[in-house]
Structures are given as C-alpha cells and as structure tokens.
Motif scaffolding. Structure first.
Motif, PDB file in Angstrom:
ATOM      1  N   LEU A 187       0.988  -1.267  -0.028  1.00  0.00           N
ATOM      2  CA  LEU A 187       0.169  -0.004  -0.079  1.00  0.00           C
ATOM      3  C   LEU A 187       1.110   1.307   0.226  1.00  0.00           C
ATOM      4  O   LEU A 187       0.645   2.304  -0.733  1.00  0.00           O
ATOM      5  CB  LEU A 187      -0.928   0.136   1.199  1.00  0.00           C
ATOM      6  N   ALA A 207       0.756   3.894  -3.202  1.00  0.00           N
ATOM      7  CA  ALA A 207       0.160   5.174  -2.993  1.00  0.00           C
ATOM      8  C   ALA A 207       0.603   6.435  -3.570  1.00  0.00           C
ATOM      9  O   ALA A 207      -0.069   7.222  -4.102  1.00  0.00           O
ATOM     10  CB  ALA A 207      -0.261   5.350  -1.413  1.00  0.00           C
ATOM     11  N   VAL A 252      -4.130  -1.288  -7.172  1.00  0.00           N
ATOM     12  CA  VAL A 252      -4.438  -0.964  -5.878  1.00  0.00           C
ATOM     13  C   VAL A 252      -5.682  -1.855  -5.580  1.00  0.00           C
ATOM     14  O   VAL A 252      -5.647  -2.290  -4.334  1.00  0.00           O
ATOM     15  CB  VAL A 252      -4.991   0.555  -5.849  1.00  0.00           C
ATOM     16  N   PRO A 264      -5.019   4.515  -0.708  1.00  0.00           N
ATOM     17  CA  PRO A 264      -5.790   3.822  -1.897  1.00  0.00           C
ATOM     18  C   PRO A 264      -7.099   3.270  -1.294  1.00  0.00           C
ATOM     19  O   PRO A 264      -8.161   3.203  -2.086  1.00  0.00           O
ATOM     20  CB  PRO A 264      -4.764   2.705  -2.169  1.00  0.00           C
TER      21      PRO A 264
END
Length: 412
Positions: free
Chosen positions: A49, A53, A180, A267
């Motif tokens: 993540l 991001a 994502v 996300p």
C-alpha cells in the motif's frame, strides 16, 4: 479450490477483514509461536500500500487536472474548510475533556535522542520546503505535499497537450488504480498478520499503568468520530449522518486502525470514494490532501498529552490560553505528517505555550511512545475515515444545492 475462492469472493471485503481479524486474534492468543511467521503478511500488505500510494496520487491528480473541463467546480474550498474546522474542534474537545477529567502522568525517559521542532514557524517552513521537494525524492519518501504540488503543476502544464497524451496518462492512472484493487483484495490476510504482530509483540501489560490517559485520548477521538463529525455532516446536508459516518468508519477506519498509516490508507479511501459515487476530479486531490492536513486525531493527541504535562506540573491555565492551545494544536496537527515522528514530536511545541522545558516535554513524548500502540491506531482511524466523510459531505451538499436528490442512507 475454485468453489472455495468463488465463495470467498462473494463475501464483502468488510466481512473478510473481520474474519481475518478474528482468526488473527485467536492464533496470537492460543499459539503465538506458530502464528509468528504470519506476521510477514501484514508487513507485505502495508509495504504494498505504501509503495503504490505515492504513484497512484501522482497519476490520479495529474490526470484529473489535465483533463479537467474549464468551468467545472471541484468543491475543494468547502472540503478544506471542513478539514480545518474538524481539526480545530477536535483540539477544542480534547482541551475541554482534559480540564473536566484532569490526569497526571509519570514522566519517563526514552525520548532523549529525538529532535522536536522549535516552533510553529519551523513546522510551516517544513511544509513549504516539502512543497518544492524534488519530485522523485517526494515519491520515494512519500512526501504527499510535494507529490500533490508536482502533480498539480504537471496537470496544469498538460492541459493543452494533445488528446493522445492525455489518454496515455489516463491509461496509466487506470492501470495503477487496478493494481490498488488487487492489493486491497489481500487486506484480510494483511490485517490478520498485523493483529498477530501487535498482540505478540506489544501485549497490553505496558499500557495498564496509563489506563486513564488512554481512556481520555480514545474517549475524545470516539466523541469526535461519533458526535462532532455527525453534527458537522448534519449541518451541511440536513439528513441522518450516521449511515455515512458508519460506512466511513467501517470501510476506511478499520483498515487505518491496523495499518496505522494515513498514507497507506489513501488507496483504500480512493476506492471508498468511488463506491460512494463521488467525483473523481475532487477526491483524487482531497484524499491525499486530507492525509496531510486533516488531522483531528493528531490535534486530540497533542492537546491531551500537553495538558497532562500541565496538570502533572500543577501549572495554572486560564481560558484564553486553553483556546490558544486548541488553535496551536490544530496548526501543529496540520504539519504533523511533515515532521519525522508525527504528532508526538509536536508536543514540545505545544508545551512551550506553558513554559514547560524541552527536557520535560520530551519525557511526555516518551509516554506517548509507550501508549502509541493504541493511541496511534485510533488517531489514524479517525484521521483517515474523516477524509472520506468530509469529501462526501461537501459533494452531497453541492448536489443538493443544485437540486439533485440525495439519500445518504441509500448512498452509504
């Protein structure tokens, strides 16, 4: 196996995360030694993540601005106003509660090697320097102020580019958004790993001696999330705010609680905004901006711990100074992500209002790190879920003003 995967995919993500959470707790409590290797799943999830991001924010914002139609309103002014209002009110609530239920703390060592900012001017200076940071460095360090600034500049520069160029940028943005989606599908396993790590590494023994302080911190954050924020939403849309509030807490706050990173939760928030049917041109800017300046939880932390130090040292505080603390806490909170160490390292700045020495203030920071397991989790959950809540609130008000019928209960 295919049938099992099919059934698993039919379950909502929230239920999947709840299942991962329950399994993680059971494994950590019953067989911690065997469960230890599963911790890697949490690290991989948060790492993925955090990795995607910054790139996501760059391309989403750049694409949105490059393709923005002249004259179309994005409603950013209302969102920024809500961010600042929510952060200030959170700090004010924390001050009021701290006076109603004063708590003293046992000062601790352990923060001697950390460097705190010297004042509000230094915090603002750091923010401004982050704006002009090298774009590659900004992406590498997840400096979202810098990423936003470069994304906006590049987007504006590409406004007059050929449609083929804009299409390529849009395709990149869609591709990253797809990645994502794949990462978020692994959230249940990531949460399972994170909760196992939290229980097996920290436990709750070290938190018991600071129970009253934690109760005030968490109580203030829950009050802001469940009372103050709903009142703000109702004032804007004149509808029952709780369906939207609970949706944001459930689908954004829970993930943020375990990742303990507003950046890693960007996300997740983008996906929730899409689910709520919000304007991509708006939320592609407001969500990463919120991860930087919408810091109600940080304002609570700064106010409560500063006043805990004040009560411990028996320093008298008048009402004007208390209100000033709320303002300073809000300003500090907005700069929290631009300072290494987050909200805790801004406590000495607030303590300076009351003449508390830096040595004592850094001991308060040490207390903050001890209770950080829960404090930071609740703080991030409040901060991140509120980003979506206020973005949705501003847009729904705009739609209602334009004569569109919005039923929050159905939307959420």
């Amino acid at each position: 196996m295919k049938k099992l995967l099919k059934k698993w995919n039919q379950i909502s993500l929230v239920k999947q995360i709840a299942l991962g959470l329950i399994i993680g707790i059971i494994l950590a409590v019953t067989i911690p030694a065997v469960a230890k290797p599963i911790v890697i799943l949490g690290s991989l999830f948060v790492g993925a993540l955090k990795g995607i991001a910054p790139v996501l924010v760059l391309f989403l914002v750049m694409s949105a601005i490059a393709q923005h139609q002249s004259g179309k309103q994005t409603n950013m002014k209302s969102i920024i106003y809500l961010y600042l209002l929510g952060t200030f009110l959170a700090g004010l609530i924390a001050v009021i509660v701290s006076f109603a239920f004063p708590v003293s703390i046992t000062l601790t060592k352990g923060a001697e090697d950390l460097a705190a900012p010297g004042g509000v001017v230094e915090v603002l200076k750091t923010l401004l320097l982050n704006v002009v940071d090298n774009p590659v460095k900004a992406i590498y360090n997840a400096n979202y102020i810098g990423i936003l600034a470069w994304a906006i500049i590049l987007g504006l520069a590409l406004r007059n580019a050929p449609d083929s160029t804009k299409t390529v940028i849009s395709n990149f943005s869609d591709a990253i958004s797809k990645i994502v989606t794949w990462v978020i599908k692994f959230a249940p396993f990531g949460i399972m790993g994170l909760v196992i790590e939290s229980i097996t590494t920290n436990g709750i023994e070290s938190l018991l001696s600071y129970g009253k302080l934690l109760a005030i911190l968490i109580g203030c954050m829950l009050f802001v999330a469940l009372v103050v924020n709903p009142i703000i939403v109702y004032a804007y849309v004149r509808q029952n705010p709780y369906p939207l509030v609970f949706t944001c807490i459930r689908e954004s706050g829970i993930t943020a609680f375990f990742t303990r990173s507003s950046a890693a939760n960007i996300p997740v928030n983008m996906k929730l905004c899409e689910k709520l049917g919000l304007d991509k041109d708006t939320y592609s800017v407001s969500i990463p901006l919120g991860a930087t300046v919408n810091m109600a939880g940080a304002a609570v932390t700064i106010s409560v711990l500063t006043l805990a130090a004040v009560h411990t040292l028996n320093i008298p505080v008048d009402i004007p100074t208390a209100i000033l603390l709320s303002v300073v806490a809000a300003i500090c909170a907005c700069g929290a992500s631009g300072v290494a160490g987050g909200s805790l390292l801004l406590i000495p700045l607030a303590c300076s209002l009351f003449g508390i020495s830096n040595d004592v203030a850094m001991q308060v920071v040490g207390v903050g790190f001890i209770i950080g397991v829960l404090q930071d989790s609740f703080e991030t959950a409040l901060n991140s879920s509120t980003d979506v809540l206020f973005t949705a609130t501003a847009e729904y008000k705009k739609r209602l003003k334009e004569g569109e019928k919005i039923n929050i209960k159905k939307v959420a």
